[in-house]
Design a protein around this motif. Sequence first.
Motif, PDB file in Angstrom:
ATOM      1  N   SER A  36       0.585  -1.435  -0.022  1.00 50.79           N
ATOM      2  CA  SER A  36       0.051   0.113   0.304  1.00 50.79           C
ATOM      3  C   SER A  36       0.760   1.674   0.153  1.00 50.79           C
ATOM      4  CB  SER A  36      -0.667   0.163   0.982  1.00 50.79           C
ATOM      5  OG  SER A  36      -0.238  -0.079   2.373  1.00 50.79           O
ATOM      6  N   VAL A  37       0.417   2.624  -0.922  1.00 53.56           N
ATOM      7  CA  VAL A  37       1.085   3.654  -0.906  1.00 53.56           C
ATOM      8  C   VAL A  37       0.705   4.326  -0.168  1.00 53.56           C
ATOM      9  CG1 VAL A  37       3.170   3.118  -2.592  1.00 53.56           C
ATOM     10  CG2 VAL A  37       1.106   3.446  -3.670  1.00 53.56           C
ATOM     11  N   ARG A  38       1.174   5.751  -0.307  1.00 59.88           N
ATOM     12  CA  ARG A  38       0.365   6.461  -0.435  1.00 59.88           C
ATOM     13  C   ARG A  38      -0.530   7.632  -1.105  1.00 59.88           C
ATOM     14  NH1 ARG A  38       2.983  12.391   2.075  1.00 59.88           N
ATOM     15  NH2 ARG A  38       3.056  12.376  -0.215  1.00 59.88           N
ATOM     16  N   HIS A  39       0.042   7.517  -1.859  1.00 62.55           N
ATOM     17  CA  HIS A  39      -1.011   7.755  -3.782  1.00 62.55           C
ATOM     18  C   HIS A  39       0.003   7.231  -4.465  1.00 62.55           C
ATOM     19  CE1 HIS A  39       2.187  11.084  -3.126  1.00 62.55           C
ATOM     20  NE2 HIS A  39       2.349  11.242  -4.289  1.00 62.55           N
ATOM     21  N   ILE A  40      -0.479   7.176  -6.201  1.00 58.32           N
ATOM     22  CA  ILE A  40      -0.205   6.278  -7.007  1.00 58.32           C
ATOM     23  C   ILE A  40       0.775   7.842  -7.939  1.00 58.32           C
ATOM     24  CG2 ILE A  40      -0.743   5.516  -9.445  1.00 58.32           C
ATOM     25  CD1 ILE A  40      -1.446   3.179  -7.008  1.00 58.32           C
ATOM     26  N   ILE A  41       2.124   7.291  -8.087  1.00 60.40           N
ATOM     27  CA  ILE A  41       2.375   8.464  -9.078  1.00 60.40           C
ATOM     28  C   ILE A  41       2.776   7.981 -10.483  1.00 60.40           C
ATOM     29  CG2 ILE A  41       4.245   8.110  -7.245  1.00 60.40           C
ATOM     30  CD1 ILE A  41       6.759   7.063  -8.872  1.00 60.40           C
ATOM     31  N   THR A  43       7.657  12.097 -11.530  1.00 56.27           N
ATOM     32  CA  THR A  43       7.489  13.250 -10.901  1.00 56.27           C
ATOM     33  C   THR A  43       6.460  13.885 -10.190  1.00 56.27           C
ATOM     34  OG1 THR A  43       7.298  14.662 -13.359  1.00 56.27           O
ATOM     35  CG2 THR A  43       8.593  14.144 -13.006  1.00 56.27           C
ATOM     36  N   GLY A  44       5.304  13.063  -9.415  1.00 54.53           N
ATOM     37  CA  GLY A  44       4.024  13.872  -8.647  1.00 54.53           C
ATOM     38  C   GLY A  44       3.143  12.482  -9.322  1.00 54.53           C
ATOM     39  N   MET A  45       1.995  13.373  -8.370  1.00 57.69           N
ATOM     40  CA  MET A  45       0.768  12.372  -8.177  1.00 57.69           C
ATOM     41  C   MET A  45       0.024  11.779  -9.421  1.00 57.69           C
ATOM     42  SD  MET A  45      -3.119  12.662  -5.715  1.00 57.69           S
ATOM     43  CE  MET A  45      -2.180  12.977  -4.743  1.00 57.69           C
TER      44      MET A  45
END
Length: 142
Positions: free
Chosen positions: A99-104, A109-111
Motif C-alpha cells: 500500500s502506498v500513500r498515492h499513485i505516482i 514526477t508527482g501524483m
Amino acid sequence: MKANTQKAKELLEKNHYTCVLCQSGEVYTTMERGVKPLLDWLEAGTELQGFCAADKVVGKAAAFLYVLLGIKEVYAPVMSNGAIETLFRYGVHPEYDLSVRHIINRAGTGMCPMEQAVMDVSEPQQAREAIIRKWQILQGKK
C-alpha cells in the motif's frame, strides 16, 4: 483471496496483462494502461457484476471505477491508501502486496493525474465524471 481473483492474478503475471477480470470461466483481459480499459468497459455497458479483478496498479480513480463495474474483489501488487479505503467503503474486497500513500504519474514526477482528479471525491458517480473530464483534458479534447 477468491479463486477467481487468484486466477486473474496468475493470468496478469504470466501474460503481462495490465488488467484481468474473471468469473466462472469468463475472462476479460487488456494490455492498455491506466483507467482506460475500465472506462471502456463501463461505457460499453459490459456486464461485470460479481467479477474479480487483478490489476498492475490500483489508485483511488480505478477503485471507484471497479465499484461502478460491480467488481467484488480487486488484487494489485501496488494499491493506494485511497483505493483501499474506497473499495472497503463500497463493499469490494482489496488484496494487495504494497500500500502506498498515492499513485505516482508515469514520469515519476508527482501524483497520478487520475488519482489527483478524485482526491476529494467520495461518490462513485462524481468520480466517474471527474475521471472523464481529466481524461478528455489529457487527450487534448477539452
